[in-house]
Write a protein that holds these residues in place. Structure first.
Motif, mmCIF file in Angstrom:
data_model
loop_
_atom_site.group_PDB
_atom_site.id
_atom_site.type_symbol
_atom_site.label_atom_id
_atom_site.label_comp_id
_atom_site.label_asym_id
_atom_site.label_seq_id
_atom_site.Cartn_x
_atom_site.Cartn_y
_atom_site.Cartn_z
ATOM 1 N N ASP A 117 18.592 31.644 5.671
ATOM 2 C CA ASP A 117 18.104 30.212 6.044
ATOM 3 C C ASP A 117 19.158 29.139 5.140
ATOM 4 O O ASP A 117 18.655 27.949 4.997
ATOM 5 C CB ASP A 117 16.532 29.957 5.482
ATOM 6 C CG ASP A 117 15.874 28.992 6.079
ATOM 7 O OD1 ASP A 117 16.346 28.556 7.456
ATOM 8 O OD2 ASP A 117 15.052 28.193 5.745
ATOM 9 N N PHE A 118 20.237 29.484 4.926
ATOM 10 C CA PHE A 118 21.206 28.736 4.234
ATOM 11 C C PHE A 118 21.405 27.122 4.989
ATOM 12 O O PHE A 118 21.473 26.135 4.415
ATOM 13 C CB PHE A 118 22.578 29.250 4.289
ATOM 14 C CG PHE A 118 23.530 28.395 3.389
ATOM 15 C CD1 PHE A 118 23.759 28.337 1.888
ATOM 16 C CD2 PHE A 118 24.656 27.590 4.277
ATOM 17 C CE1 PHE A 118 24.665 27.467 1.353
ATOM 18 C CE2 PHE A 118 25.693 26.846 3.679
ATOM 19 C CZ PHE A 118 25.645 26.964 2.313
ATOM 20 N N ASN A 119 21.376 27.418 6.219
ATOM 21 C CA ASN A 119 21.395 26.041 7.006
ATOM 22 C C ASN A 119 20.245 25.664 7.600
ATOM 23 O O ASN A 119 20.324 24.515 8.462
ATOM 24 C CB ASN A 119 22.870 26.288 8.126
ATOM 25 C CG ASN A 119 23.938 26.290 7.843
ATOM 26 O OD1 ASN A 119 24.646 25.410 6.999
ATOM 27 N ND2 ASN A 119 24.810 27.372 8.019
ATOM 28 N N GLY A 120 19.047 26.491 7.332
ATOM 29 C CA GLY A 120 17.943 25.844 7.688
ATOM 30 C C GLY A 120 17.404 26.265 9.342
ATOM 31 O O GLY A 120 16.697 25.712 10.157
ATOM 32 N N THR A 121 18.463 27.285 9.853
ATOM 33 C CA THR A 121 18.151 27.704 11.218
ATOM 34 C C THR A 121 18.318 29.407 11.037
ATOM 35 O O THR A 121 18.973 29.764 11.960
ATOM 36 C CB THR A 121 19.664 27.081 12.086
ATOM 37 O OG1 THR A 121 20.913 27.560 11.350
ATOM 38 C CG2 THR A 121 19.368 25.785 11.999
ATOM 39 N N ASN A 140 22.608 27.758 15.883
ATOM 40 C CA ASN A 140 23.029 26.603 15.410
ATOM 41 C C ASN A 140 24.358 26.108 16.006
ATOM 42 O O ASN A 140 24.865 24.767 15.555
ATOM 43 C CB ASN A 140 23.200 26.392 13.791
ATOM 44 C CG ASN A 140 24.025 27.671 13.283
ATOM 45 O OD1 ASN A 140 24.779 28.216 13.860
ATOM 46 N ND2 ASN A 140 23.592 27.686 12.068
ATOM 47 N N GLN A 141 25.016 26.733 16.842
ATOM 48 C CA GLN A 141 26.285 26.291 17.414
ATOM 49 C C GLN A 141 26.597 27.301 18.707
ATOM 50 O O GLN A 141 26.239 28.380 18.686
ATOM 51 C CB GLN A 141 27.647 26.536 16.534
ATOM 52 C CG GLN A 141 28.741 26.196 17.256
ATOM 53 C CD GLN A 141 29.855 26.314 16.221
ATOM 54 O OE1 GLN A 141 29.928 26.611 15.126
ATOM 55 N NE2 GLN A 141 31.286 26.213 16.796
ATOM 56 N N ILE A 142 26.795 26.642 20.067
ATOM 57 C CA ILE A 142 27.154 27.300 21.125
ATOM 58 C C ILE A 142 28.283 26.447 21.609
ATOM 59 O O ILE A 142 28.223 25.318 21.757
ATOM 60 C CB ILE A 142 25.988 27.110 21.943
ATOM 61 C CG1 ILE A 142 24.599 27.847 21.477
ATOM 62 C CG2 ILE A 142 26.431 27.881 23.246
ATOM 63 C CD1 ILE A 142 23.438 27.850 22.505
ATOM 64 N N ASP A 143 29.459 27.389 21.834
ATOM 65 C CA ASP A 143 30.637 26.743 22.314
ATOM 66 C C ASP A 143 31.003 27.219 23.862
ATOM 67 O O ASP A 143 30.800 28.211 24.133
ATOM 68 C CB ASP A 143 31.610 27.276 21.409
ATOM 69 C CG ASP A 143 31.839 26.973 20.128
ATOM 70 O OD1 ASP A 143 31.021 25.957 19.589
ATOM 71 O OD2 ASP A 143 32.740 27.351 19.280
ATOM 72 N N TYR A 144 31.328 26.256 24.587
ATOM 73 C CA TYR A 144 31.689 26.600 26.047
ATOM 74 C C TYR A 144 32.925 26.287 26.256
ATOM 75 O O TYR A 144 33.729 25.241 25.875
ATOM 76 C CB TYR A 144 30.614 25.643 26.873
ATOM 77 C CG TYR A 144 29.254 25.716 26.837
ATOM 78 C CD1 TYR A 144 28.575 26.666 27.330
ATOM 79 C CD2 TYR A 144 28.604 24.723 25.862
ATOM 80 C CE1 TYR A 144 27.153 26.792 27.199
ATOM 81 C CE2 TYR A 144 27.087 24.927 25.575
ATOM 82 C CZ TYR A 144 26.665 25.665 26.341
ATOM 83 O OH TYR A 144 25.034 25.793 26.023
ATOM 84 N N ASN A 184 19.315 22.811 17.228
ATOM 85 C CA ASN A 184 18.488 22.930 16.121
ATOM 86 C C ASN A 184 19.162 22.460 15.054
ATOM 87 O O ASN A 184 18.798 22.891 13.581
ATOM 88 C CB ASN A 184 18.583 24.620 15.819
ATOM 89 C CG ASN A 184 17.668 25.119 17.144
ATOM 90 O OD1 ASN A 184 16.759 24.761 17.481
ATOM 91 N ND2 ASN A 184 18.208 26.294 17.522
ATOM 92 N N THR A 185 20.292 21.573 14.941
ATOM 93 C CA THR A 185 20.683 20.778 14.061
ATOM 94 C C THR A 185 20.925 19.403 14.291
ATOM 95 O O THR A 185 20.460 19.072 15.267
ATOM 96 C CB THR A 185 22.272 21.139 13.790
ATOM 97 O OG1 THR A 185 23.086 20.893 14.589
ATOM 98 C CG2 THR A 185 22.306 23.024 13.545
#
Length: 227
Positions: free
Chosen positions: A74-78, A83-87, A111-112
């Motif tokens: 839970d370091f980034n609360g996620t 917490n990241q998706i790249d297309y 979620n950020t």
């Protein structure tokens, strides 16, 4: 579309480590690397283990891909959330002595509180020992900054089913890149404190990595299912 891609990425979490499928000129691949931490261009974005599933489809040099990051802490609360998706949309050209390509990447941060952004990039590599490669990324949305990277690498075949990949490189970010990702505002480089802050913001970064990929083909999976 976003929900569909997230479901597809989640499916990789369930189905395995690395799977590849070739249908004539069409190649499809899914992978699930697990890393001890998430380091991106010199930034430690997560100091704890992360899952980073990816999907890609390539046809005659053109490629479409999706990649995600999921923290296990839970370091980034996620924790246990993407917490990241790249297309990625890309085109790669392989010549006898040089490989080159270009593409675009859309960075989404579900979620950020971070705003999505986009980059275009171009690269070239020479097909000689250590495969030297240069790549330039240019943000065209939120940050308008550039990032340059020079890298070398070499792979060793350990067995028919496992390779050892070694790589190293040097990255350099522009002023706008530093302002966007690190909050660096220029300062006075004649001031030792400002210089410390500047270098601490990773104007440049040097890295050495090693990986041990183990590919699992579609036919390999089918063989196990029929046993």
């Amino acid at each position: 579309m976003k929900k569909l891609m997230m479901l597809a990425l989640a499916a990789v979490l369930v189905t395995g480590a690395t799977s590849a499928l070739a249908l004539g000129p069409l190649d499809a691949e899914a992978e699930l690397p697990v890393y001890s931490k998430y380091v991106w261009r010199g930034q430690v974005l997560a100091p704890d283990p992360v899952l980073q599933p990816g999907l890609s489809v390539n046809f005659l040099g053109f490629g479409l891909g999706a990649w995600g990051n999921m923290d296990t802490s839970d370091f980034n609360g996620t924790k246990s959330q993407f917490n990241q998706i790249d297309y990625t949309l890309s085109y790669d050209l392989a010549l006898p002595f040089i490989s080159a390509g270009a593409g675009a990447i859309y960075y989404d941060y579900p979620n950020t509180d971070f705003d999505a952004t986009a980059e275009v990039y171009i690269y070239a590599s020479v097909n000689v020992i250590l495969s030297p490669k240069v790549i330039v990324y240019q943000d065209v949305d939120q940050h308008k900054g550039a990032y340059w990277e020079l890298s070398i690498g070499h792979g060793y075949e350990l067995s028919p089913g496992a390779d050892l990949d070694l790589s190293g490189g040097l990255g350099l970010g522009s002023k706008s890149y530093l302002e966007g990702y690190f909050g660096w505002t220029g300062g006075d480089l004649s001031n030792p404190n400002e210089v410390t802050n500047f270098t601490g913001a990773s104007m440049s970064n040097f890295y050495i990595t090693a990986s041990l990929p183990y590919p699992v083909s579609y036919t390999h999976l089918r063989a196990h299912e029929t046993r």
